[in-house]
Design a protein around this motif. Sequence first.
Motif, PDB file in Angstrom:
ATOM      1  N   TRP A 145      -1.382  -6.252  -6.985  1.00 25.40           N
ATOM      2  CA  TRP A 145      -2.470  -7.222  -7.143  1.00 25.40           C
ATOM      3  C   TRP A 145      -2.699  -7.818  -5.705  1.00 25.40           C
ATOM      4  CZ3 TRP A 145      -2.421 -12.344  -5.703  1.00 25.40           C
ATOM      5  CH2 TRP A 145      -3.468 -13.152  -6.047  1.00 25.40           C
ATOM      6  N   ILE A 146      -1.483  -7.826  -4.992  1.00 27.47           N
ATOM      7  CA  ILE A 146      -1.884  -8.184  -3.655  1.00 27.47           C
ATOM      8  C   ILE A 146      -2.452  -7.149  -2.642  1.00 27.47           C
ATOM      9  CG2 ILE A 146      -0.566  -8.970  -1.338  1.00 27.47           C
ATOM     10  CD1 ILE A 146       1.318 -10.180  -2.765  1.00 27.47           C
TER      11      ILE A 146
ATOM     12  N   PHE B 141       0.878  -1.279  -0.061  1.00 24.35           N
ATOM     13  CA  PHE B 141       0.000  -0.075   0.133  1.00 24.35           C
ATOM     14  C   PHE B 141       0.905   1.290   0.127  1.00 24.35           C
ATOM     15  CE2 PHE B 141      -2.626  -3.400   1.785  1.00 24.35           C
ATOM     16  CZ  PHE B 141      -3.864  -2.941   1.024  1.00 24.35           C
ATOM     17  N   THR B 142       0.327   2.236  -0.561  1.00 22.65           N
ATOM     18  CA  THR B 142       0.907   3.792  -0.430  1.00 22.65           C
ATOM     19  C   THR B 142      -0.027   4.547   0.427  1.00 22.65           C
ATOM     20  OG1 THR B 142       1.530   3.486  -2.679  1.00 22.65           O
ATOM     21  CG2 THR B 142       1.544   5.606  -1.699  1.00 22.65           C
TER      22      THR B 142
ATOM     23  N   VAL C 104      -3.840   3.295  -0.254  1.00 23.00           N
ATOM     24  CA  VAL C 104      -4.305   2.975  -1.466  1.00 23.00           C
ATOM     25  C   VAL C 104      -3.197   1.727  -2.006  1.00 23.00           C
ATOM     26  CG1 VAL C 104      -4.374   3.828  -3.764  1.00 23.00           C
ATOM     27  CG2 VAL C 104      -4.887   5.073  -1.714  1.00 23.00           C
ATOM     28  N   PRO C 105      -3.712   1.035  -2.444  1.00 23.02           N
ATOM     29  CA  PRO C 105      -2.796  -0.463  -3.292  1.00 23.02           C
ATOM     30  C   PRO C 105      -1.903   0.113  -3.965  1.00 23.02           C
ATOM     31  CG  PRO C 105      -5.045  -0.936  -3.113  1.00 23.02           C
ATOM     32  CD  PRO C 105      -5.154   0.488  -2.773  1.00 23.02           C
ATOM     33  N   LYS C 106      -0.770  -0.291  -4.051  1.00 19.15           N
ATOM     34  CA  LYS C 106       0.317   0.031  -5.003  1.00 19.15           C
ATOM     35  C   LYS C 106      -0.347  -0.166  -6.579  1.00 19.15           C
ATOM     36  CE  LYS C 106       4.002   0.166  -2.329  1.00 19.15           C
ATOM     37  NZ  LYS C 106       4.758   1.326  -1.981  1.00 19.15           N
ATOM     38  N   PRO C 107       0.109   0.871  -7.410  1.00 22.72           N
ATOM     39  CA  PRO C 107      -0.564   0.924  -8.605  1.00 22.72           C
ATOM     40  C   PRO C 107      -0.334  -0.262  -9.769  1.00 22.72           C
ATOM     41  CG  PRO C 107       1.186   2.341  -8.658  1.00 22.72           C
ATOM     42  CD  PRO C 107       0.966   1.933  -7.349  1.00 22.72           C
ATOM     43  N   HIS C 108       0.794  -0.945  -9.490  1.00 27.32           N
ATOM     44  CA  HIS C 108       1.336  -1.886 -10.460  1.00 27.32           C
ATOM     45  C   HIS C 108       1.921  -3.100 -10.071  1.00 27.32           C
ATOM     46  CE1 HIS C 108       0.531   1.144 -13.541  1.00 27.32           C
ATOM     47  NE2 HIS C 108       1.325   1.946 -12.933  1.00 27.32           N
TER      48      HIS C 108
ATOM     49  N   ASN D  58      -7.198  -5.155   0.196  1.00 29.76           N
ATOM     50  CA  ASN D  58      -7.884  -4.268   0.118  1.00 29.76           C
ATOM     51  C   ASN D  58      -9.796  -4.440   0.067  1.00 29.76           C
ATOM     52  OD1 ASN D  58      -8.370  -1.301   0.530  1.00 29.76           O
ATOM     53  ND2 ASN D  58      -8.695  -0.773  -1.648  1.00 29.76           N
ATOM     54  N   CYS D  59      -9.628  -5.749  -0.446  1.00 30.90           N
ATOM     55  CA  CYS D  59     -10.933  -6.243  -0.591  1.00 30.90           C
ATOM     56  C   CYS D  59     -11.459  -7.333   0.317  1.00 30.90           C
ATOM     57  CB  CYS D  59     -11.240  -6.770  -1.811  1.00 30.90           C
ATOM     58  SG  CYS D  59     -12.764  -7.616  -2.414  1.00 30.90           S
ATOM     59  N   TYR D  60     -12.218  -7.204   1.297  1.00 30.68           N
ATOM     60  CA  TYR D  60     -12.603  -8.077   2.153  1.00 30.68           C
ATOM     61  C   TYR D  60     -13.154  -9.543   1.570  1.00 30.68           C
ATOM     62  CZ  TYR D  60     -14.654 -10.561   6.304  1.00 30.68           C
ATOM     63  OH  TYR D  60     -14.672 -11.409   7.388  1.00 30.68           O
ATOM     64  N   TRP D  61     -13.655  -9.307   0.556  1.00 32.45           N
ATOM     65  CA  TRP D  61     -14.377 -10.618  -0.233  1.00 32.45           C
ATOM     66  C   TRP D  61     -13.247 -11.111  -0.927  1.00 32.45           C
ATOM     67  CZ3 TRP D  61     -18.643 -11.267   1.926  1.00 32.45           C
ATOM     68  CH2 TRP D  61     -19.440 -10.275   2.481  1.00 32.45           C
ATOM     69  N   CYS D  62     -12.385 -10.625  -1.519  1.00 33.21           N
ATOM     70  CA  CYS D  62     -11.262 -11.204  -2.313  1.00 33.21           C
ATOM     71  C   CYS D  62     -10.538 -12.047  -1.344  1.00 33.21           C
ATOM     72  CB  CYS D  62     -10.541 -10.081  -3.180  1.00 33.21           C
ATOM     73  SG  CYS D  62     -11.567  -9.322  -4.229  1.00 33.21           S
TER      74      CYS D  62
END
Length: 120
Positions: A62-63, A36-37, A53-57, A68-72
């Motif tokens: 991806w991780i 994350f950033t 915010v998740p890293k962009p690339h 960032n998504c509880y469901w994922c």
Amino acid sequence: MNITVIDFIILFLSSFRLTRLLVFDEIMEKIREPFFTEIEEVSAKGEVEIFLVPKPHGWKGWIGRMLNCYWCTGMWASAFCCLLYMFLPGIGGMLLLILAIAGGAAILELAVQQFINHSD
């Protein structure tokens, strides 16, 4: 595959607890950090708010998006728990049981807190 009701409950509660551990718990903060950033913004009230915010690339992005998504994260945590159950029933079963007990305790604590807050 033949899963008993008790095994299903253990898998259900352990995947719930593992997901919360990975996504929300402070103890895992250092492990989530590289993905994350941290962005600081000043609100209309003049208060500094910090957003992760998740890293962009790449794979870190991806991780980060997954965490960032509880469901994922819940899908991957459930898969991990099922693999432990199937392929490492001894040590994996103990870990699943510990997570399941902690998950059940977390749900019970939530219910108790809701009861206390509504009874005031």
